[in-house]
Motif scaffolding. Structure first.
Motif, PDB file in Angstrom:
ATOM      1  N   THR B  49      49.055 -21.397 -13.300  1.00 39.53           N
ATOM      2  CA  THR B  49      50.204 -20.762 -12.650  1.00 39.53           C
ATOM      3  C   THR B  49      51.489 -21.510 -12.975  1.00 39.53           C
ATOM      4  O   THR B  49      52.517 -20.905 -13.316  1.00 39.53           O
ATOM      5  N   GLN B  94      50.353 -14.502  -9.078  1.00 35.12           N
ATOM      6  CA  GLN B  94      48.972 -14.581  -8.633  1.00 35.12           C
ATOM      7  C   GLN B  94      48.810 -14.108  -7.199  1.00 35.12           C
ATOM      8  O   GLN B  94      47.914 -13.350  -6.870  1.00 35.12           O
ATOM      9  N   ASP B 170      49.293 -13.438 -14.146  1.00 36.82           N
ATOM     10  CA  ASP B 170      48.535 -14.536 -13.550  1.00 36.82           C
ATOM     11  C   ASP B 170      47.308 -13.982 -12.829  1.00 36.82           C
ATOM     12  O   ASP B 170      47.428 -13.398 -11.770  1.00 36.82           O
ATOM     13  N   GLU B 171      46.157 -14.127 -13.418  1.00 31.75           N
ATOM     14  CA  GLU B 171      44.901 -13.592 -12.903  1.00 31.75           C
ATOM     15  C   GLU B 171      45.045 -12.123 -12.489  1.00 31.75           C
ATOM     16  O   GLU B 171      44.775 -11.760 -11.345  1.00 31.75           O
TER      17      GLU B 171
HETATM   18 MG   LIG Z   1      46.949 -20.068 -10.306  1.00 33.03          MG
END
Ligand SMILES: [Mg+2]
Ligand SMILES: Nc1ncnc2c1ncn2[C@@H]1O[C@H](COP(=O)(O)OP(=O)(O)O)[C@@H](O)[C@H]1O
Lengths: 187, 231
Positions: B49, B94, B170-171
């Protein structure tokens, strides 16, 4: 881009109904009381109205002071509650100046129309004689329209200025921080 | 167009004791070209991140430099860096970052509405995108009524609304079911075909089309790099 700003500010006004209504109402009161006070000053200059005038002034200036204070407080609270939103907008590329501009647009819409409707209501009350003050009706018929617009404009300007100034000062303090700090402040 | 990271590091002061520090990212160098895709994977806390936020120009490295054309991130003022983000960067955070008072539809549009596009074209793009992500029924809802996966998809829509040259996600699919994940990754592939760079952080190696650069990250360092064939 003017259109985008208008859309953004109207969306924000619509979605924050409580604060919008409160700000509108306070701008309304500020404008009403200032407008009436100025009119009183203009129209009631006869000697036999002195006592009445003093009473009227006291009431009007108290209302003006309280509503101006409330307008500032509500504006400050609402700006402060929106930190998280500012962090998000900044993350995705909004400039500090964009957020200032958005705040100005929102304030303008709310306070301008709040104040304007306040003044129109006062005019309506006088002209229909629903608001009876000695010599008022006769007096206002003799005041030129420009004069009247001038006095009204002053009242509108004051309420818009109060809101813009308070939110600008708070925004300045909030937006000084960088984005990470801004985000952390949301918790 | 390329974003170049040159031995980028980020050091945080530890929130608990003032004396100790955390090296969240420690000397990472990589290039991100438009039309390419990259997946960086590593365990929680490995610095993904932090890296993504630096690459997108949201936070600045403590040392090292990130360069886009003539723009050096660490030497660039807030104004220029903001407008760089606005023009070139899409970012999918995220954790949920949506404006809670606005509807989904308004959330997708509002951060994109300050410049560039006309509001009408933004609205029609948002409608199309929400439909593609099967989110048209949520368009008028508030963010706090959405599931984790749904709010992730809304943030994806917001990030790609103006088809940015660089997309940092992010993810993006970790909370999604297989069908939704496929929908999202297909959309990303399409963006890549149209010339965007796709950069994904994930806690596991993610199968994303062919020709994807894979980086493994641990304790803020790249431990492995697998090139994704020729482009
Ligand atoms: Mg992260
Ligand atoms: N704002 C912060 N302040 C202090 N430490 C942080 C901060 N953000 C992240 N960290 C630390 O940096 C490391 C990397 O975090 P992060 O980049 O979020 O990793 P990942 O996304 O791979 O899970 C972690 O040890 C985390 O605790």
């Amino acid at each position: 881009m003017l259109l985008n700003m208008i859309w953004l500010s109207l969306v924000n006004i619509k979605r924050r109904t409580l604060f919008s209504v409160l700000l509108f109402a306070m701008a309304f009161l500020v404008a009403c009381s200032l407008f009436l006070a100025n009119l009183t000053h203009k129209l009631l200059s006869l000697p036999d109205t002195v006592e009445f005038r003093q009473f009227f002034y006291t009431v009007l200036y108290s209302v003006l002071a309280v509503s101006a204070l409330m307008l500032s407080a509500i504006s400050a609270v609402s700006t402060n509650l929106r930190r998280e939103e500012y962090a998000i907008l900044r993350t995705f590329g909004a400039q500090r100046s964009d957020i200032f501009l958005l705040a100005v647009f929102e304030s303008f819409f709310l306070c301008f129309f709040g104040a304007l409707s306040g003044i129109l209501l006062v005019m309506l009350l006088i002209l229909t004689k629903a608001l009876y003050i000695p010599y008022f009706f006769e007096g206002i018929m003799r005041v030129s329209l420009y004069r009247l617009i001038g006095i009204g404009g002053q009242a509108v300007l004051l309420s818009v200025l109060i809101e813009v100034a308070v939110s600008a000062v708070l925004l300045f303090l909030i937006l000084r921080k960088d984005i990470l700090e801004l985000e952390r402040g949301r918790l | 167009m390329t974003i170049k990271a040159q031995s980028v590091s980020k050091r945080y002061r530890s929130p608990v004791s003032k004396a100790s520090v955390i090296d969240a990212v420690a000397g990472i160098s990589l290039d991100i070209n438009v039309g390419s895709s990259t997946v960086i994977y590593g365990p929680t806390g490995s610095g993904k991140t932090t890296l993504l936020r630096m690459l997108s120009g949201i936070s600045k490295p403590t040392s090292g430099e990130i360069i886009f054309h003539t723009l050096h991130y660490t030497e660039t003022g807030d104004r220029k860096l903001s407008s760089f983000r606005e023009r070139y960067i899409g970012y999918v955070p995220q954790r949920s970052m949506l404006i809670k008072d606005l509807s989904v539809f308004e959330n997708v549009i509002s951060p994109n509405a300050f410049r560039q596009r006309h509001i009408r074209s933004l609205k029609s793009a948002a409608r199309t995108l929400l439909e593609r992500l099967n989110l048209e029924d949520t368009a008028q809802r508030k963010p706090d009524t959405l599931s984790g996966g749904e709010s992730r998809m809304v943030m994806i829509a917001r990030a790609i609304l103006t088809r940015p040259a660089f997309l940092f996600a992010d993810e993006p699919v970790s909370e999604l079911d297989d069908d939704s994940a496929k929908l999202v990754l297909d959309l990303f592939s399409e963006l890549k075909r149209d010339g965007s760079a796709i950069f994904i952080a994930s806690h596991e190696p993610l199968a994303f089309g062919g020709n994807t650069d894979l980086y493994a990250i641990k304790n803020g360092r790249i431990t492995e790099h697998t090139r994704g064939g020729h482009r």
